[in-house]
Design a protein around this motif. Structure first.
Motif, PDB file in Angstrom:
ATOM      1  N   ALA A 103       0.829  -1.209   0.000  1.00 31.27           N
ATOM      2  CA  ALA A 103       0.000   0.000   0.000  1.00 31.27           C
ATOM      3  C   ALA A 103       0.858   1.250   0.000  1.00 31.27           C
ATOM      4  CB  ALA A 103      -0.917   0.006   1.218  1.00 31.27           C
ATOM      5  N   ILE A 104       0.206   2.354  -0.294  1.00 32.08           N
ATOM      6  CA  ILE A 104       0.752   3.701  -0.141  1.00 32.08           C
ATOM      7  C   ILE A 104       0.043   4.336   1.051  1.00 32.08           C
ATOM      8  CG2 ILE A 104       0.827   6.003  -1.162  1.00 32.08           C
ATOM      9  CD1 ILE A 104       0.910   4.506  -3.921  1.00 32.08           C
ATOM     10  N   SER A 105       0.803   4.938   1.943  1.00 33.15           N
ATOM     11  CA  SER A 105       0.234   5.546   3.137  1.00 33.15           C
ATOM     12  C   SER A 105       0.608   7.021   3.202  1.00 33.15           C
ATOM     13  CB  SER A 105       0.737   4.821   4.392  1.00 33.15           C
ATOM     14  OG  SER A 105       0.251   5.434   5.566  1.00 33.15           O
ATOM     15  N   ILE A 106      -0.400   7.873   3.362  1.00 29.61           N
ATOM     16  CA  ILE A 106      -0.190   9.326   3.470  1.00 29.61           C
ATOM     17  C   ILE A 106      -0.985   9.836   4.663  1.00 29.61           C
ATOM     18  CG2 ILE A 106      -0.338  11.552   2.307  1.00 29.61           C
ATOM     19  CD1 ILE A 106      -0.682  10.024  -0.346  1.00 29.61           C
ATOM     20  N   ALA A 107      -0.339  10.622   5.509  1.00 27.48           N
ATOM     21  CA  ALA A 107      -1.029  11.257   6.633  1.00 27.48           C
ATOM     22  C   ALA A 107      -0.664  12.733   6.676  1.00 27.48           C
ATOM     23  CB  ALA A 107      -0.651  10.586   7.949  1.00 27.48           C
ATOM     24  N   ALA A 108      -1.581  13.542   7.174  1.00 28.51           N
ATOM     25  CA  ALA A 108      -1.330  14.965   7.395  1.00 28.51           C
ATOM     26  C   ALA A 108      -1.335  15.208   8.900  1.00 28.51           C
ATOM     27  CB  ALA A 108      -2.402  15.814   6.715  1.00 28.51           C
ATOM     28  N   GLN A 109      -0.246  15.808   9.397  1.00 28.40           N
ATOM     29  CA  GLN A 109      -0.071  15.996  10.833  1.00 28.40           C
ATOM     30  C   GLN A 109       0.144  17.471  11.144  1.00 28.40           C
ATOM     31  OE1 GLN A 109       3.403  14.060  12.504  1.00 28.40           O
ATOM     32  NE2 GLN A 109       2.462  13.865  14.525  1.00 28.40           N
ATOM     33  N   SER A 116       6.623  22.907  19.900  1.00 29.59           N
ATOM     34  CA  SER A 116       7.549  21.955  20.521  1.00 29.59           C
ATOM     35  C   SER A 116       7.640  20.615  19.811  1.00 29.59           C
ATOM     36  CB  SER A 116       7.139  21.712  21.978  1.00 29.59           C
ATOM     37  OG  SER A 116       5.842  21.125  22.043  1.00 29.59           O
ATOM     38  N   GLY A 117       6.901  20.439  18.753  1.00 32.40           N
ATOM     39  CA  GLY A 117       6.919  19.157  18.044  1.00 32.40           C
ATOM     40  C   GLY A 117       5.657  18.993  17.228  1.00 32.40           C
ATOM     41  N   TRP A 118       5.251  17.731  17.061  1.00 33.95           N
ATOM     42  CA  TRP A 118       4.113  17.433  16.192  1.00 33.95           C
ATOM     43  C   TRP A 118       2.949  16.883  16.989  1.00 33.95           C
ATOM     44  CZ3 TRP A 118       4.081  19.473  11.577  1.00 33.95           C
ATOM     45  CH2 TRP A 118       5.303  19.867  11.022  1.00 33.95           C
ATOM     46  N   GLY A 119       1.766  17.314  16.616  1.00 34.33           N
ATOM     47  CA  GLY A 119       0.556  16.949  17.327  1.00 34.33           C
ATOM     48  C   GLY A 119      -0.258  15.901  16.600  1.00 34.33           C
ATOM     49  N   ASP A 120      -1.566  16.135  16.507  1.00 39.82           N
ATOM     50  CA  ASP A 120      -2.484  15.135  15.980  1.00 39.82           C
ATOM     51  C   ASP A 120      -2.379  14.983  14.467  1.00 39.82           C
ATOM     52  OD1 ASP A 120      -3.475  14.620  18.490  1.00 39.82           O
ATOM     53  OD2 ASP A 120      -5.196  15.955  18.268  1.00 39.82           O
ATOM     54  N   VAL A 121      -2.631  13.767  14.019  1.00 37.33           N
ATOM     55  CA  VAL A 121      -2.873  13.507  12.594  1.00 37.33           C
ATOM     56  C   VAL A 121      -4.326  13.874  12.321  1.00 37.33           C
ATOM     57  CG1 VAL A 121      -3.031  11.706  10.834  1.00 37.33           C
ATOM     58  CG2 VAL A 121      -1.128  11.693  12.476  1.00 37.33           C
ATOM     59  N   PHE A 122      -4.562  14.680  11.292  1.00 39.20           N
ATOM     60  CA  PHE A 122      -5.935  15.137  11.043  1.00 39.20           C
ATOM     61  C   PHE A 122      -6.498  14.648   9.713  1.00 39.20           C
ATOM     62  CE2 PHE A 122      -3.063  18.492   9.644  1.00 39.20           C
ATOM     63  CZ  PHE A 122      -3.552  18.870   8.401  1.00 39.20           C
ATOM     64  N   ALA A 123      -5.704  13.971   8.910  1.00 37.02           N
ATOM     65  CA  ALA A 123      -6.216  13.370   7.675  1.00 37.02           C
ATOM     66  C   ALA A 123      -5.328  12.197   7.303  1.00 37.02           C
ATOM     67  CB  ALA A 123      -6.249  14.397   6.538  1.00 37.02           C
ATOM     68  N   ALA A 124      -5.925  11.174   6.701  1.00 41.24           N
ATOM     69  CA  ALA A 124      -5.182   9.948   6.395  1.00 41.24           C
ATOM     70  C   ALA A 124      -5.723   9.296   5.133  1.00 41.24           C
ATOM     71  CB  ALA A 124      -5.281   8.967   7.564  1.00 41.24           C
ATOM     72  N   CYS A 125      -4.820   8.669   4.396  1.00 44.00           N
ATOM     73  CA  CYS A 125      -5.201   7.922   3.196  1.00 44.00           C
ATOM     74  C   CYS A 125      -4.269   6.721   3.056  1.00 44.00           C
ATOM     75  CB  CYS A 125      -5.100   8.820   1.963  1.00 44.00           C
ATOM     76  SG  CYS A 125      -5.449   7.991   0.384  1.00 44.00           S
ATOM     77  N   VAL A 126      -4.848   5.535   2.965  1.00 39.77           N
ATOM     78  CA  VAL A 126      -4.098   4.311   2.674  1.00 39.77           C
ATOM     79  C   VAL A 126      -4.692   3.725   1.403  1.00 39.77           C
ATOM     80  CG1 VAL A 126      -3.523   1.982   3.440  1.00 39.77           C
ATOM     81  CG2 VAL A 126      -3.524   3.865   5.098  1.00 39.77           C
ATOM     82  N   TYR A 127      -3.864   3.607   0.377  1.00 38.17           N
ATOM     83  CA  TYR A 127      -4.336   3.142  -0.935  1.00 38.17           C
ATOM     84  C   TYR A 127      -3.672   1.825  -1.295  1.00 38.17           C
ATOM     85  CZ  TYR A 127      -5.261   2.979  -5.956  1.00 38.17           C
ATOM     86  OH  TYR A 127      -5.652   2.579  -7.220  1.00 38.17           O
ATOM     87  N   GLN A 128      -4.484   0.814  -1.628  1.00 42.51           N
ATOM     88  CA  GLN A 128      -3.990  -0.492  -2.065  1.00 42.51           C
ATOM     89  C   GLN A 128      -4.128  -0.563  -3.581  1.00 42.51           C
ATOM     90  OE1 GLN A 128      -3.216  -3.214  -3.198  1.00 42.51           O
ATOM     91  NE2 GLN A 128      -3.469  -4.993  -1.899  1.00 42.51           N
ATOM     92  N   PRO A 129      -3.013  -0.433  -4.332  1.00 44.66           N
ATOM     93  CA  PRO A 129      -3.118  -0.362  -5.791  1.00 44.66           C
ATOM     94  C   PRO A 129      -3.696  -1.607  -6.452  1.00 44.66           C
ATOM     95  CG  PRO A 129      -0.984   0.467  -5.048  1.00 44.66           C
ATOM     96  CD  PRO A 129      -1.633  -0.172  -3.870  1.00 44.66           C
ATOM     97  N   VAL A 130      -3.410  -2.787  -5.925  1.00 43.68           N
ATOM     98  CA  VAL A 130      -3.864  -4.016  -6.579  1.00 43.68           C
ATOM     99  C   VAL A 130      -5.378  -4.168  -6.489  1.00 43.68           C
ATOM    100  CG1 VAL A 130      -3.716  -6.537  -6.576  1.00 43.68           C
ATOM    101  CG2 VAL A 130      -1.652  -5.176  -6.222  1.00 43.68           C
ATOM    102  N   THR A 131      -5.948  -3.884  -5.323  1.00 42.04           N
ATOM    103  CA  THR A 131      -7.393  -4.007  -5.153  1.00 42.04           C
ATOM    104  C   THR A 131      -8.127  -2.704  -5.448  1.00 42.04           C
ATOM    105  OG1 THR A 131      -7.216  -3.454  -2.797  1.00 42.04           O
ATOM    106  CG2 THR A 131      -7.102  -5.791  -3.390  1.00 42.04           C
ATOM    107  N   ASP A 132      -7.380  -1.611  -5.658  1.00 42.93           N
ATOM    108  CA  ASP A 132      -7.941  -0.293  -5.928  1.00 42.93           C
ATOM    109  C   ASP A 132      -8.856   0.165  -4.793  1.00 42.93           C
ATOM    110  OD1 ASP A 132      -8.224   2.039  -7.476  1.00 42.93           O
ATOM    111  OD2 ASP A 132     -10.083   1.309  -8.379  1.00 42.93           O
ATOM    112  N   GLU A 133      -8.427  -0.063  -3.563  1.00 44.23           N
ATOM    113  CA  GLU A 133      -9.179   0.349  -2.387  1.00 44.23           C
ATOM    114  C   GLU A 133      -8.523   1.575  -1.755  1.00 44.23           C
ATOM    115  OE1 GLU A 133     -11.196  -3.502  -0.371  1.00 44.23           O
ATOM    116  OE2 GLU A 133      -9.006  -3.459  -0.301  1.00 44.23           O
ATOM    117  N   THR A 134      -9.326   2.590  -1.487  1.00 46.35           N
ATOM    118  CA  THR A 134      -8.861   3.789  -0.800  1.00 46.35           C
ATOM    119  C   THR A 134      -9.513   3.876   0.568  1.00 46.35           C
ATOM    120  OG1 THR A 134      -8.601   4.993  -2.894  1.00 46.35           O
ATOM    121  CG2 THR A 134      -8.650   6.294  -0.874  1.00 46.35           C
TER     122      THR A 134
END
Length: 284
Positions: A103-109, A116-134
């Motif tokens: 899969a391809i994994s993308i998150a926005a944090q 002082s650093g990084w907080g919450d993840v507020f958007a996410a996408c995991v894409y499986q190219p073979v099954t074409d599932e987002t």
């Protein structure tokens, strides 16, 4: 039908563009198996090409955001702006061996307000190219597979639960720790699966395909998107001590509320036993 935000559309468009190339490259892997060096070099280039495509697409859409990339490392954005956390090919070993589970994994944090650093993840996408599932999620908007709402499994008995994990391998992970946890959990559950792509394990947990998941010694790009998917699907994600961090990567335990509590009890007991044995071991 769910209204998909512009941010998710940016993420999915980037993932699909990189995924199209990965799908074509995956079709070539089988032809390279006759060479010991050929497949590994080819897959490394496929990984790099995927990351470059994702970087270009995401940078074009949000030019002032930073990046945390598996291959390219950290790239700073404008002060106070979010960052992308990107795994261009999660499941590299599967890809290398011609197994269609990656899969391809993308998150926005978002950054912490105090810088002082990084907080919450507020958007996410995991894409499986073979099954074409987002699989995608936004904070407070739920988790989704395409336009279908996701919910974690409602199973409450460990005896009915199918649990996913990742096992240590050559030069990676603590096999003794994993063996103790597995030895505590395996006799209580319906089955354990190791499919080799953490982002998909978490996405499948969010979709109710798995009932629980544990793994350690991961990186932020492996789990950033998956953590949000599980949480927005109604599940719990913590480290082995029960702490709910923005991104659980070094230690991950995830399930619905009932199973999380029961898995955590078994896991903590296994690790406590290890600590007590170490503490009471007499010097030679």
């Amino acid at each position: 039908m769910v209204a998909i935000s512009g941010l998710i559309r940016v993420m999915e468009r980037a993932a699909r563009k990189a995924g199209n190339r990965l799908r074509r490259d995956f079709g070539e892997v089988a032809h390279l198996q006759v060479s010991r060096k050929g497949p590994a070099d080819f897959v490394s280039k496929a990984d790099q090409n995927s990351e470059r495509t994702l970087y270009d697409e995401l940078l074009n859409a949000r030019p002032d955001w930073g990046f945390e990339l598996e291959e390219g490392g950290r790239i700073e954005g404008a002060p106070g702006m979010p960052r992308w956390v990107v795994d261009p090919l999660d499941g590299t070993s599967n890809f290398l061996h011609g197994i269609p589970h990656f899969a391809i994994s993308i998150a926005a944090q978002e950054p912490k307000p105090d810088g002082s650093g990084w907080g919450d993840v507020f958007a996410a996408c995991v894409y499986q190219p073979v099954t074409d599932e987002t699989f995608w999620a936004e904070k407070s908007r739920g988790a989704w597979l395409q336009d279908a709402r996701l919910r974690v499994s409602s199973r409450g008995r460990l005896a009915d639960a199918l649990i996913a994990t990742g096992t240590p391998f050559h030069g990676h992970g603590d096999f003794d720790e994993w063996s103790r946890i597995s030895g505590a959990i395996a006799p209580q559950v319906a089955g354990i699966r190791r499919f080799g792509a953490a982002s998909l394990d978490l996405a499948w947990l969010a979709a109710g395909r798995f009932d629980g998941y544990w793994e350690s010694d991961l990186s932020v790009w492996d789990t950033a998107a998956g953590c949000l998917l599980v949480r927005e699907a109604g599940g719990f994600v913590t480290d082995y001590r029960g702490r709910s961090l923005p991104i659980c990567d070094r230690q991950v335990l995830a399930a619905n509320d009932t199973l999380h509590s029961r898995l955590h009890k078994s896991l903590a007991g296994a690790l406590k036993g290890t600590s007590e044995r170490v503490a009471t071991k007499k010097p030679a």
